[in-house]
Design a protein around this motif. Structure first.
Motif, short mmCIF file in Angstrom:
data_model
loop_
_atom_site.label_atom_id
_atom_site.label_comp_id
_atom_site.label_asym_id
_atom_site.label_seq_id
_atom_site.Cartn_x
_atom_site.Cartn_y
_atom_site.Cartn_z
N PRO A 21 1.55 -1.04 0.39
CA PRO A 21 -0.13 -0.05 0.42
C PRO A 21 0.93 1.46 0.31
O PRO A 21 2.07 1.25 0.73
CB PRO A 21 -0.42 -0.28 1.49
CG PRO A 21 -0.06 -1.07 2.02
CD PRO A 21 0.70 -2.32 1.37
N ASP A 22 0.62 1.89 -0.41
CA ASP A 22 1.18 3.57 -0.74
C ASP A 22 0.36 5.21 0.47
O ASP A 22 0.56 6.04 0.69
CB ASP A 22 1.18 4.12 -1.78
CG ASP A 22 0.05 4.51 -3.17
OD1 ASP A 22 -0.90 3.99 -2.93
OD2 ASP A 22 0.55 4.41 -4.24
N ILE A 23 -1.46 4.11 0.32
CA ILE A 23 -1.95 4.93 1.64
C ILE A 23 -2.23 4.29 2.68
O ILE A 23 -3.49 3.14 2.30
CB ILE A 23 -3.10 6.08 1.06
CG1 ILE A 23 -3.36 6.63 2.16
CG2 ILE A 23 -3.73 5.15 0.25
CD1 ILE A 23 -5.04 7.23 1.17
N LEU A 24 -2.86 4.67 4.25
CA LEU A 24 -3.01 3.64 5.20
C LEU A 24 -4.54 4.44 5.16
O LEU A 24 -4.38 5.80 5.64
CB LEU A 24 -2.18 3.39 6.18
CG LEU A 24 -0.67 2.79 5.95
CD1 LEU A 24 -0.18 2.55 7.51
CD2 LEU A 24 -1.36 1.59 5.16
N CYS A 25 -5.93 4.15 5.56
CA CYS A 25 -7.08 4.17 6.05
C CYS A 25 -7.93 4.09 7.55
O CYS A 25 -8.02 2.75 7.54
CB CYS A 25 -8.06 4.27 4.63
SG CYS A 25 -7.62 4.57 3.43
N ILE A 26 -7.06 4.41 7.75
CA ILE A 26 -7.69 3.90 9.39
C ILE A 26 -9.30 4.93 9.92
O ILE A 26 -9.50 5.87 9.76
CB ILE A 26 -6.69 3.98 10.50
CG1 ILE A 26 -5.17 4.58 10.19
CG2 ILE A 26 -7.50 4.03 11.47
CD1 ILE A 26 -4.26 4.60 10.92
N GLY A 27 -10.12 3.44 10.40
CA GLY A 27 -11.53 4.39 10.93
C GLY A 27 -12.45 2.58 9.93
O GLY A 27 -12.67 2.03 10.31
N SER A 28 -13.97 3.84 9.66
CA SER A 28 -15.39 2.93 9.19
C SER A 28 -14.33 2.32 7.91
O SER A 28 -14.83 3.02 7.77
CB SER A 28 -16.43 3.78 9.80
OG SER A 28 -16.09 4.98 8.59
N VAL A 29 -14.80 0.89 8.55
CA VAL A 29 -14.99 0.05 7.01
C VAL A 29 -16.81 -0.70 7.42
O VAL A 29 -16.18 -1.89 8.68
CB VAL A 29 -14.36 -1.14 6.79
CG1 VAL A 29 -13.95 -1.88 6.38
CG2 VAL A 29 -13.02 0.24 6.87
N LEU A 30 -17.52 -0.63 7.20
CA LEU A 30 -18.55 -1.36 7.35
C LEU A 30 -19.61 -1.71 6.20
O LEU A 30 -19.15 -1.08 4.74
CB LEU A 30 -19.72 -0.50 8.11
CG LEU A 30 -20.21 0.97 8.49
CD1 LEU A 30 -20.60 1.22 7.02
CD2 LEU A 30 -20.03 1.55 9.31
N TRP A 31 -21.12 -1.71 5.84
CA TRP A 31 -21.98 -2.31 4.63
C TRP A 31 -22.98 -1.02 5.00
O TRP A 31 -23.51 -0.91 6.58
CB TRP A 31 -22.64 -3.58 5.08
CG TRP A 31 -21.99 -4.76 4.52
CD1 TRP A 31 -21.58 -5.96 5.50
CD2 TRP A 31 -22.29 -5.06 3.30
NE1 TRP A 31 -21.65 -6.69 4.77
CE2 TRP A 31 -21.51 -6.11 3.34
CE3 TRP A 31 -21.77 -3.90 2.32
CZ2 TRP A 31 -20.89 -6.64 1.81
CZ3 TRP A 31 -21.98 -5.33 1.17
CH2 TRP A 31 -21.01 -6.17 1.09
N ASP A 32 -23.12 -0.38 3.90
CA ASP A 32 -24.15 0.90 3.84
C ASP A 32 -25.32 -0.08 3.58
O ASP A 32 -25.39 -0.91 2.44
CB ASP A 32 -23.89 1.51 2.90
CG ASP A 32 -22.67 2.74 3.36
OD1 ASP A 32 -22.99 2.96 4.62
OD2 ASP A 32 -22.51 3.45 2.89
N VAL A 33 -26.65 0.33 4.03
CA VAL A 33 -27.45 -0.42 3.28
C VAL A 33 -28.95 1.31 3.57
O VAL A 33 -29.06 2.01 4.43
CB VAL A 33 -28.50 -1.83 4.58
CG1 VAL A 33 -29.46 -1.98 4.41
CG2 VAL A 33 -27.99 -2.28 5.28
#
Length: 305
Positions: A21-33
């Motif tokens: 990876p060349d960018i890290l993304c920290i936070g919410s990862v979920l399903w959008d309904v």
């Protein structure tokens, strides 16, 4: 615990792992309904429409947009080892995102966001991000022993304690932190970053006012005031009005391109990802801001990007 992460290894089931990876993304990862209807709705409405389930969450939205602009994002979050979690991780891998750094919990369910949208806008929404909050600093475990020098996007859905921990952590003292508040209601969680020496904050005018504990007249004033508080850099948007970037070399102000707005949710994540990607490709501050504004205009107009 992830003591070592080799992104070039082969997985047990034979498929090569994702690229480094060349960018890290920290936070919410979920399903959008999301339930959508063209009808105008009010309390108690019962109308025909469509219900869709899509990968979502601020960190994931930033990652997906960054991927579209040519970057290779890795996600740091919590996803349950339930059916929903397995399906979500499979969807993320099909999108080309690095999932090796996700914390897969045995006892926490996969988070979900549920919303109802009518012809008159958002009617109601519920964000169930309890697992992200319960996981706490477990989502940061992959950073132990990882020598990463690229941008790190952090979203305000993390708990206030964890955000404060990141702001004070020596590992992040000189890191290229890119901070998104997630929503005006969570903006004040980001107060610890106002004196961070290398953080870049992406906020709208309302969120800037909340952080500064005073309404701001316009984006250039807000961005400059945030810089004076000790922040390394501030980017402040204001819808169709002037956007500004206050950085060590001064303040840059730009008017967004006028477009017909067909969607708004996710525009800030797109703006942020496009700005990061532009800088990663060598753009100077003015060019990066121009490219981010153009990406956001394309997004809200409903065109593909």
């Amino acid at each position: 615990m992830h003591e070592s992460l080799d992104f070039t290894r082969t997985r047990p089931w034979g498929r090569p792992a994702c690229m480094t990876p060349d960018i890290l993304c920290i936070g919410s990862v979920l399903w959008d309904v999301i339930g959508r209807s063209n009808a105008h709705m009010h309390k108690g409405s019962d109308v025909p429409g469509r219900i869709v389930r899509l990968p979502g969450g601020v960190a994931l939205n930033i990652a997906m947009a960054a991927k579209a602009y040519g970057m290779t994002p890795a996600l740091l979050s919590v996803v349950g080892r339930d059916v929903e979690g397995d399906e979500l991780v499979a969807a993320l891998e099909r999108l080309g995102l690095v999932t090796e750094m996700l914390y897969r919990s045995e006892d926490l369910p996969t988070d979900v966001y549920m919303a109802v949208e009518g012809g008159n806008g958002l009617i109601a929404a519920i964000a169930d991000a309890h697992s992200l909050e319960a996981a706490g600093d477990k989502v940061l475990r992959p950073l132990e022993g990882l020598n990463f020098t690229g941008p790190i996007a952090v979203d305000g859905n993390l708990t206030q304690d964890l955000l404060g921990q990141i702001a004070a952590d020596a590992r992040f003292a000189h890191a290229d932190l890119r901070i998104a508040p997630a929503s005006p209601g969570k903006a004040e969680r980001l107060l610890p970053f106002l004196t961070h020496g290398s953080a870049t904050l992406y906020v709208n005018l309302e969120e800037a006012g909340l952080l500064l504990h005073a309404p701001q007249p316009d984006a250039p004033t807000a961005a400059e005031t945030l810089r004076k508080r000790g922040l390394h850099r501030a980017l402040v948007t204001d819808g169709s009005r002037t956007t500004a970037c206050a950085h060590p070399g001064g303040v840059i102000a730009r008017m967004p391109r006028s477009v017909m707005v067909t969607r708004v949710t996710g525009a800030g994540d797109t703006f942020m990802a496009a700005h990061i990607a532009a800088e990663a490709q060598g753009a100077d501050p003015a060019a990066a801001l121009d490219r981010a504004l153009e990406a956001a205009a394309t997004y809200v107009s409903g065109d593909t990007y």
